[in-house]
Design an enzyme around this catalytic site. Sequence first.
Site, PDB file in Angstrom:
ATOM      1  N   ASP A 180      -7.663   1.588   2.530  1.00 29.77           N
ATOM      2  CA  ASP A 180      -7.169   2.557   3.514  1.00 29.77           C
ATOM      3  C   ASP A 180      -8.047   3.775   3.736  1.00 29.77           C
ATOM      4  O   ASP A 180      -7.953   4.384   4.799  1.00 29.77           O
ATOM      5  CB  ASP A 180      -5.749   3.006   3.135  1.00 29.77           C
ATOM      6  CG  ASP A 180      -4.973   3.507   4.350  1.00 29.77           C
ATOM      7  OD1 ASP A 180      -5.179   2.983   5.457  1.00 29.77           O
ATOM      8  OD2 ASP A 180      -4.143   4.421   4.196  1.00 29.77           O
TER       9      ASP A 180
ATOM     10  N   ASP B 173       1.044   5.134  -0.333  1.00 28.58           N
ATOM     11  CA  ASP B 173       0.331   6.413  -0.338  1.00 28.58           C
ATOM     12  C   ASP B 173       0.959   7.372  -1.340  1.00 28.58           C
ATOM     13  O   ASP B 173       2.164   7.633  -1.291  1.00 28.58           O
ATOM     14  CB  ASP B 173       0.386   7.050   1.050  1.00 28.58           C
ATOM     15  CG  ASP B 173      -0.333   6.229   2.091  1.00 28.58           C
ATOM     16  OD1 ASP B 173      -1.564   6.353   2.191  1.00 28.58           O
ATOM     17  OD2 ASP B 173       0.336   5.452   2.805  1.00 28.58           O
TER      18      ASP B 173
ATOM     19  N   HIS C  95       0.861  -1.181   0.000  1.00 28.73           N
ATOM     20  CA  HIS C  95       0.000   0.000   0.000  1.00 28.73           C
ATOM     21  C   HIS C  95       0.897   1.231   0.000  1.00 28.73           C
ATOM     22  O   HIS C  95       1.568   1.523   0.991  1.00 28.73           O
ATOM     23  CB  HIS C  95      -0.918   0.025   1.218  1.00 28.73           C
ATOM     24  CG  HIS C  95      -1.706   1.295   1.334  1.00 28.73           C
ATOM     25  ND1 HIS C  95      -2.682   1.642   0.422  1.00 28.73           N
ATOM     26  CD2 HIS C  95      -1.640   2.318   2.222  1.00 28.73           C
ATOM     27  CE1 HIS C  95      -3.184   2.818   0.748  1.00 28.73           C
ATOM     28  NE2 HIS C  95      -2.563   3.253   1.836  1.00 28.73           N
TER      29      HIS C  95
END
Length: 338
Positions: free
Chosen positions: A169, A47, A45
């Site tokens: 998320d 960002d 993941h």
Amino acid sequence: LKRNRSPPLSSPSFHLIPLSVCSFIYHTMRILPTMLNVHLVPHTHDDVGWLKTVDQYFYGDRNDIQHAGVQYILDSVVDQLLKNPDRRFIYVETGFFYRWWKQQSSSMQQTVKQLVNQGRLEFVNGGWCMSDEATTHYSAVIDQMTIGLRFLNETFGICGRPRVAWHIDPFGHAREHASLFAQMGYDGFFFGRLDYQDRTRRMKAKEQELLWRASDSLPPPMADLFTGKKKKNKNKTPPPWFCWDQLCADAPIRDDPDLEDYNVDDVVQRFLRAAKSQALVYKTNHIIMTMGSDFQYENANLWYKNLDKLIRYVNDQCPWIHVSKTKVLKCLEFTNKM
């Protein structure tokens, strides 16, 4: 999963490439209907901007703020995928992948295209980023999805088309977002966070998977979307004791009985307990375990070496469970058929 819909909303038309090029479409997985099928999904993941700028995250700069270097993640994952044809990986944030792709040689680009065609590297979501759902305007959501999907279309054609939306998320989820995903032609949607009271109720009722009817005004099934939620709100992390990234401290699988601290039996039993616990709150015998988290797989060998061992030992020792590295799309198809 096939539904009659209007053309995708503001999404680019994908190149018409013979489906035979995408060999993963015809790949049949070994699925056992009388067993618990655990689908391990290796992922990271990343960002697209958080504590550092987007480019600092990509290059691995300012690690005094947060250790993260996306270029190294993609380098390492591709290298490990090429070493074993049974390995899989999903990638989400096209904004980072675009930066990495531009720096690759033509031969490496051809190699990655082959991985995509084989389904070993799977794009999910496909937008420039994993957008927020609370404060964003729908036009911005459509624009960033269009930019990401257009790049994937122009680069990989239909084999690179994401079929699954992936929001593990964002803090909260809006029906309008699900409606947009459905109109864009996605077959399913996996998300992570929801209110703790709703989560507790859904776990008790085994309602963590549903057909989300995301619009009152659009006629079904135009805005219907199969939706799945993981057991806990930390949807992007593996079960406890099974994080084998360089950022984690969990013990590796020590499988040589001639060396100290042999732990295969202990690892297998821990995994069985985790799988049983998760299966209790789902209706079907197919469950997903997300193997990865924030900016992981910078040294992908750590993950894949232990995942390979985990799959081998669990499948060898346990007659009631089957573990595999899986494309998210395949898990969606199996669950939706139940």
